[in-house]
Design a protein around this motif. Structure first.
Motif, PDB file in Angstrom:
ATOM      1  N   PHE A  72      -1.599   3.407  -3.037  1.00  0.00           N
ATOM      2  CA  PHE A  72      -0.543   3.007  -2.188  1.00  0.00           C
ATOM      3  C   PHE A  72       0.729   3.382  -2.582  1.00  0.00           C
ATOM      4  O   PHE A  72       1.473   2.537  -2.702  1.00  0.00           O
ATOM      5  CB  PHE A  72      -1.130   1.713  -1.686  1.00  0.00           C
ATOM      6  CG  PHE A  72      -0.635   1.458  -0.240  1.00  0.00           C
ATOM      7  CD1 PHE A  72      -1.549   1.786   0.787  1.00  0.00           C
ATOM      8  CD2 PHE A  72       0.597   0.775   0.030  1.00  0.00           C
ATOM      9  CE1 PHE A  72      -0.903   1.522   2.221  1.00  0.00           C
ATOM     10  CE2 PHE A  72       0.927   0.530   1.353  1.00  0.00           C
ATOM     11  CZ  PHE A  72       0.090   0.795   2.404  1.00  0.00           C
ATOM     12  N   GLY A  73       1.235   4.433  -3.032  1.00  0.00           N
ATOM     13  CA  GLY A  73       2.434   4.565  -3.159  1.00  0.00           C
ATOM     14  C   GLY A  73       3.216   5.261  -1.986  1.00  0.00           C
ATOM     15  O   GLY A  73       2.654   4.733  -0.932  1.00  0.00           O
ATOM     16  N   LEU A  74       4.239   6.081  -2.174  1.00  0.00           N
ATOM     17  CA  LEU A  74       4.863   6.598  -0.657  1.00  0.00           C
ATOM     18  C   LEU A  74       3.797   7.309  -0.124  1.00  0.00           C
ATOM     19  O   LEU A  74       3.997   7.145   1.267  1.00  0.00           O
ATOM     20  CB  LEU A  74       5.917   7.409  -1.257  1.00  0.00           C
ATOM     21  CG  LEU A  74       6.862   7.910  -0.198  1.00  0.00           C
ATOM     22  CD1 LEU A  74       7.710   6.922   0.584  1.00  0.00           C
ATOM     23  CD2 LEU A  74       7.972   8.978  -0.525  1.00  0.00           C
ATOM     24  N   ALA A  75       3.104   8.235  -0.536  1.00  0.00           N
ATOM     25  CA  ALA A  75       2.136   8.994   0.032  1.00  0.00           C
ATOM     26  C   ALA A  75       1.208   7.998   0.901  1.00  0.00           C
ATOM     27  O   ALA A  75       1.029   8.113   2.081  1.00  0.00           O
ATOM     28  CB  ALA A  75       1.393  10.100  -0.588  1.00  0.00           C
ATOM     29  N   GLY A  76       0.446   7.265   0.389  1.00  0.00           N
ATOM     30  CA  GLY A  76      -0.393   6.341   0.732  1.00  0.00           C
ATOM     31  C   GLY A  76       0.179   5.501   1.828  1.00  0.00           C
ATOM     32  O   GLY A  76      -0.450   5.429   2.989  1.00  0.00           O
ATOM     33  N   ALA A  77       1.344   4.753   1.677  1.00  0.00           N
ATOM     34  CA  ALA A  77       1.920   4.081   2.643  1.00  0.00           C
ATOM     35  C   ALA A  77       2.416   4.791   4.079  1.00  0.00           C
ATOM     36  O   ALA A  77       2.067   4.371   5.063  1.00  0.00           O
ATOM     37  CB  ALA A  77       3.187   3.204   2.034  1.00  0.00           C
ATOM     38  N   LEU A  78       2.876   5.987   3.626  1.00  0.00           N
ATOM     39  CA  LEU A  78       3.308   6.670   4.947  1.00  0.00           C
ATOM     40  C   LEU A  78       2.141   7.095   5.684  1.00  0.00           C
ATOM     41  O   LEU A  78       2.289   7.274   7.088  1.00  0.00           O
ATOM     42  CB  LEU A  78       4.470   7.888   4.425  1.00  0.00           C
ATOM     43  CG  LEU A  78       5.787   7.499   3.904  1.00  0.00           C
ATOM     44  CD1 LEU A  78       6.473   8.752   3.353  1.00  0.00           C
ATOM     45  CD2 LEU A  78       6.508   6.977   5.074  1.00  0.00           C
ATOM     46  N   LEU A  79       1.187   7.479   4.886  1.00  0.00           N
ATOM     47  CA  LEU A  79       0.045   7.810   5.876  1.00  0.00           C
ATOM     48  C   LEU A  79      -0.808   6.792   6.709  1.00  0.00           C
ATOM     49  O   LEU A  79      -1.133   6.878   7.541  1.00  0.00           O
ATOM     50  CB  LEU A  79      -1.044   8.482   4.733  1.00  0.00           C
ATOM     51  CG  LEU A  79      -2.564   9.027   5.295  1.00  0.00           C
ATOM     52  CD1 LEU A  79      -2.256   9.993   6.476  1.00  0.00           C
ATOM     53  CD2 LEU A  79      -3.577   9.432   4.391  1.00  0.00           C
ATOM     54  N   ALA A  80      -0.673   5.476   5.939  1.00  0.00           N
ATOM     55  CA  ALA A  80      -1.088   4.284   6.689  1.00  0.00           C
ATOM     56  C   ALA A  80      -0.523   4.210   7.992  1.00  0.00           C
ATOM     57  O   ALA A  80      -0.880   3.903   8.869  1.00  0.00           O
ATOM     58  CB  ALA A  80      -0.948   3.253   5.704  1.00  0.00           C
ATOM     59  N   HIS A  81       1.035   4.181   7.744  1.00  0.00           N
ATOM     60  CA  HIS A  81       1.877   4.130   8.697  1.00  0.00           C
ATOM     61  C   HIS A  81       1.634   5.054   9.973  1.00  0.00           C
ATOM     62  O   HIS A  81       1.709   4.666  11.326  1.00  0.00           O
ATOM     63  CB  HIS A  81       3.369   3.956   8.453  1.00  0.00           C
ATOM     64  CG  HIS A  81       4.337   4.187   9.488  1.00  0.00           C
ATOM     65  ND1 HIS A  81       5.148   5.025   9.837  1.00  0.00           N
ATOM     66  CD2 HIS A  81       4.651   3.029  10.332  1.00  0.00           C
ATOM     67  CE1 HIS A  81       5.883   4.552  10.993  1.00  0.00           C
ATOM     68  NE2 HIS A  81       5.425   3.258  11.323  1.00  0.00           N
ATOM     69  N   ALA A  82       1.487   6.181   9.402  1.00  0.00           N
ATOM     70  CA  ALA A  82       1.292   7.280  10.541  1.00  0.00           C
ATOM     71  C   ALA A  82      -0.218   7.262  11.210  1.00  0.00           C
ATOM     72  O   ALA A  82      -0.130   7.311  12.499  1.00  0.00           O
ATOM     73  CB  ALA A  82       1.328   8.885   9.887  1.00  0.00           C
ATOM     74  N   LEU A  83      -1.259   6.673  10.560  1.00  0.00           N
ATOM     75  CA  LEU A  83      -2.307   6.491  11.356  1.00  0.00           C
ATOM     76  C   LEU A  83      -2.363   5.259  12.121  1.00  0.00           C
ATOM     77  O   LEU A  83      -3.011   5.301  13.065  1.00  0.00           O
ATOM     78  CB  LEU A  83      -3.463   6.199   9.990  1.00  0.00           C
ATOM     79  CG  LEU A  83      -4.068   7.356   9.211  1.00  0.00           C
ATOM     80  CD1 LEU A  83      -4.915   6.827   8.059  1.00  0.00           C
ATOM     81  CD2 LEU A  83      -4.630   8.229  10.041  1.00  0.00           C
ATOM     82  N   GLU A  84      -1.581   4.316  11.714  1.00  0.00           N
ATOM     83  CA  GLU A  84      -1.523   3.132  12.567  1.00  0.00           C
ATOM     84  C   GLU A  84      -0.851   3.390  13.894  1.00  0.00           C
ATOM     85  O   GLU A  84      -1.514   3.329  14.938  1.00  0.00           O
ATOM     86  CB  GLU A  84      -0.605   1.996  12.258  1.00  0.00           C
ATOM     87  CG  GLU A  84      -0.510   0.807  12.775  1.00  0.00           C
ATOM     88  CD  GLU A  84       0.728  -0.165  12.487  1.00  0.00           C
ATOM     89  OE1 GLU A  84       1.629   0.177  11.847  1.00  0.00           O
ATOM     90  OE2 GLU A  84       0.589  -1.267  13.011  1.00  0.00           O
TER      91      GLU A  84
END
Ligand SMILES: Cc1cc2nc3c(=O)[nH]c(=O)nc-3n(C[C@H](O)[C@H](O)[C@H](O)COP(=O)(O)OP(=O)(O)OC[C@H]3O[C@@H](n4cnc5c(N)ncnc54)[C@H](O)[C@@H]3O)c2cc1C
Length: 332
Positions: A11-23
């Motif tokens: 959950f660095g930048l890639a993981g965090a942005l992916l989580a946001h995009a999935l939400e």
């Protein structure tokens, strides 16, 4: 238990942005993170410089997507009430006559990205700029650490232990940055990871609080200090900050900055890079439940939002991945 839930490992930048995009797409996800040596996001400056490099080449990904990228940062700010996007003027010093000629070419090709051009001496005695400088438009910096912290808090309830991620999600996206290289499944990718170091400094004297780039860059921090960087090295990924990097960074600064400074701290992180300097994302060709999102290189802030959305669309609706960033371009 396994379901349509997407698992995010790292959950660095890639993981965090992916989580946001999935939400945003209404896709359920869970995530896991385990601290490892020298991640990029906690120390990265997150500078967005659309005309980076010695030839001021326009980053075409950013040119085509910057409105959406910036609106993603604003959306995350509204969601989390954290201030993460800092639009800041960027002054680029021209280093020699060849670069002055490049700038003329860029002015014709990319006029929307080049602001005022300043003659030598325009910034006073603090700055050595014998060939002058110019302002890059649409620049700024993303507080990468702040973004990951804010989204970790928001998605706190979706966090699971690393050892349990596979119990919660059949499809797992590997967002472990440079450490994806250590996973057997991705080890055959043509990795070209790059270790980088930055200094946090205090200036003795006044300098306008812009982003500056005179070969190395200088970034104003909200606490009044500055960050200076960065180095590139292709080994020693797990090692602590080095004297060689410190000496290189001091030398880069002293080429153009005429103010004395004091070093407050030094930090190191590793950029996840593959040989063509493009992101790598998508399912493994022989196991579609094993997915990767890495290779953001030196451009996580510029590329991350665009490609997180791209991958989220693929995971949610099966929309096709661009060939030039799909992991399948390297693996059969
Ligand atoms: C010196 C430097 C300067 C940079 N400058 C800029 C810049 O100015 N502008 C810009 O846009 N980009 C810049 N970048 C690039 C940008 O910071 C990165 O592209 C981005 O932060 C990468 O994010 P990531 O999530 O892919 O990887 P990381 O940030 O490395 O995150 C990986 C995550 O995975 C976790 N993890 C690791 N191992 C495991 C494990 N075994 N199990 C579970 N979790 C694990 C880590 O704890 C971490 O949270 C810079 C990078 C560096 C190093």
């Amino acid at each position: 238990m396994p379901s349509d839930t997407v698992g995010i490992m790292g959950f660095g930048l890639a993981g965090a942005l992916l989580a946001h995009a999935l939400e945003r797409l209404g896709v359920a996800f869970c995530w896991a993170d385990e601290p490892g040596p020298n991640p990029a996001s906690p120390m990265a400056p997150g500078i967005i410089n659309p005309l980076a490099g010695r030839r001021f080449k326009l980053n075409t990904d950013y040119a085509s997507s910057h409105r959406e990228t910036l609106s993603t940062f604003v959306a995350i700010e509204e969601l989390t009430e954290a201030r993460i996007w800092h639009p800041t003027p960027l002054f680029r010093l021209i280093e020699n006559a060849e670069q002055a000629a490049e700038l003329e070419a860029r002015r014709r090709e990319a006029p929307d990205w080049i602001g005022q051009i300043h003659p030598a001496g325009a910034h006073g005695s603090a700055v050595h700029d014998p060939f002058g400088s110019f302002e890059t438009l649409q620049a700024g910096w993303l507080d990468v650490r702040g973004l990951t912290h804010a989204l970790r808090s928001r998605y706190h309830a979706a966090e699971v232990p690393v050892s349990e991620l596979a119990d919660h999600a059949e499809r797992v996206v590997d967002c472990r940055g440079w450490r994806c290289q250590q996973e057997a499944r991705w080890a055959d990718l043509p990795w070209k990871n790059a270790r980088g170091e930055v200094l946090q400094i205090e200036l003795e004297g006044e300098l306008p609080r812009h982003l500056w780039n005179g070969g190395g860059w200088l970034q104003p921090m909200p606490n009044g200090q500055w960050r200076a960087g960065a180095t590139y090295a292709w080994s020693q990924f797990e090692a602590t900050p080095s004297l060689i990097a410190r000496t290189e960074l001091v030398g880069k600064l002293q080429r153009w900055l005429r103010l004395p400074f004091r070093i407050v701290s030094q930090s190191v992180g590793v950029r996840a890079v593959v040989v063509d300097y493009r992101p790598v994302l998508g399912p493994h060709p022989v196991d579609e439940n094993a997915v990767i999102f890495s290779g953001l290189g030196s451009h996580g802030a510029i590329l991350g939002p665009l490609y997180a959305r791209h991958l989220a669309g693929h995971l949610a609706h099966g929309s096709p991945l661009d060939r030039d960033i799909a992991v399948a371009r390297f693996l059969q």
